[in-house]
Design an enzyme around this catalytic site. Structure first.
Site, PDB file in Angstrom:
ATOM      1  N   LYS A  96       0.236   2.532  -5.169  1.00  0.00           N
ATOM      2  CA  LYS A  96      -0.660   1.530  -5.778  1.00  0.00           C
ATOM      3  C   LYS A  96      -2.066   2.107  -5.986  1.00  0.00           C
ATOM      4  CE  LYS A  96      -0.282  -1.506  -2.395  1.00  0.00           C
ATOM      5  NZ  LYS A  96       0.631  -0.810  -1.456  1.00  0.00           N
ATOM      6  N   ARG A 150       0.810  12.452   3.849  1.00  0.00           N
ATOM      7  CA  ARG A 150      -0.453  12.117   3.178  1.00  0.00           C
ATOM      8  C   ARG A 150      -1.645  12.495   4.058  1.00  0.00           C
ATOM      9  NH1 ARG A 150      -1.671   5.997   1.188  1.00  0.00           N
ATOM     10  NH2 ARG A 150      -1.664   5.493   3.402  1.00  0.00           N
ATOM     11  N   ARG A 174       4.579  -0.922   9.510  1.00  0.00           N
ATOM     12  CA  ARG A 174       3.931  -1.466   8.302  1.00  0.00           C
ATOM     13  C   ARG A 174       4.984  -1.925   7.294  1.00  0.00           C
ATOM     14  NH1 ARG A 174       0.391   3.483   6.832  1.00  0.00           N
ATOM     15  NH2 ARG A 174      -0.292   2.289   5.018  1.00  0.00           N
TER      16      ARG A 174
END
Ligand code: AMP
Length: 212
Positions: A13, A127, A170
């Protein structure tokens, strides 16, 4: 143009929102980035927020809504915005509807990016993020530089919530609290779902072709 980029953590996103911002000139509003800036400031509120974000839990709706209300009232949002990471609960989506009525504005699109859970865990655990400016790097795609290529600062490090166990939590939070919003926006005729398991360029091109 007012858009929501929707999807689980790690579907891309933020990356896609930054690309659209560059082309369409409307701001990206990432509640995650706003919260991380507040945490970095070392304020008392920041300490409280960190206890939620580090564990991969959602920050209470009231706090998020205060942040969004202030942000959407800024002049740069008058011509539109891209919401990235908001709304994340049905209560947030309902409050957004009220806020948009107050602002005499309407949502144009909600784009869902879909990526499998296994691919998300792979993406997020590799990441790395610049602690100074938030620029995102991924060791699956590139070598992680010592200094940030965007701001020249750093360090470039793993987000505390990008540890595998927290990523899985999450994803559970997403499935329980955020996924019901798919029906919410589908009922309003705003939802389009896209395959996010493609290159950044491919997803970007499809998104741009849908932005009318
Ligand atoms: P993100 O960068 O979007 O993955 O967000 C990082 C973390 O910030 C989330 O795991 C939550 O703890 C918190 N957060 C971001 N946006 C929201 C939101 N709309 N509602 C509640 N918590 C949020």
């Amino acid at each position: 143009m007012r858009l929501i980029l929707f999807g689980a953590p790690g579907v891309g996103k933020g990356t896609q929102a930054r690309r659209i911002t560059q082309k369409a000139g409307i701001p990206q509003i990432s509640t995650g980035d706003i919260l991380r800036n507040q945490i970095r400031s070392g304020s008392e509120l920041g300490q409280k927020l960190k206890s939620y974000t580090d564990q991969g839990n959602l920050v209470p709706d009231g706090l998020i809504l205060d942040i969004i209300r202030l942000r959407l009232a800024q002049p740069d949002c008058e011509g539109g915005f891209i919401l990235d990471g908001f709304p994340r609960t049905v209560a947030q989506a309902e409050a957004l509807e009220v806020l948009l009525v107050e602002l005499k504005a309407q949502l144009d699109h909600v784009f869902e990016l879909k990526v499998s859970d296994d691919a998300i865990v792979r993406r997020l655990s590799s990441r790395r993020v610049c602690r100074s400016c938030g620029e995102v790097y991924n060791s699956l795609l590139e070598e992680i530089p010592e200094e940030c290529r965007h701001c020249g600062g750093g360090p470039i490090a793993q987000r505390p919530d990008d540890q595998e166990e927290t990523i899985r939590h999450r994803l559970e939070v997403f499935n329980q609290q955020t996924a019901p919003l798919l029906e919410f926006y589908d009922d309003r005729g705003l939802l389009r779902s896209l395959d996010g398991d493609r290159s950044v360029d491919e997803v970007h091109e499809e998104l741009m072709s849908l932005l009318v």
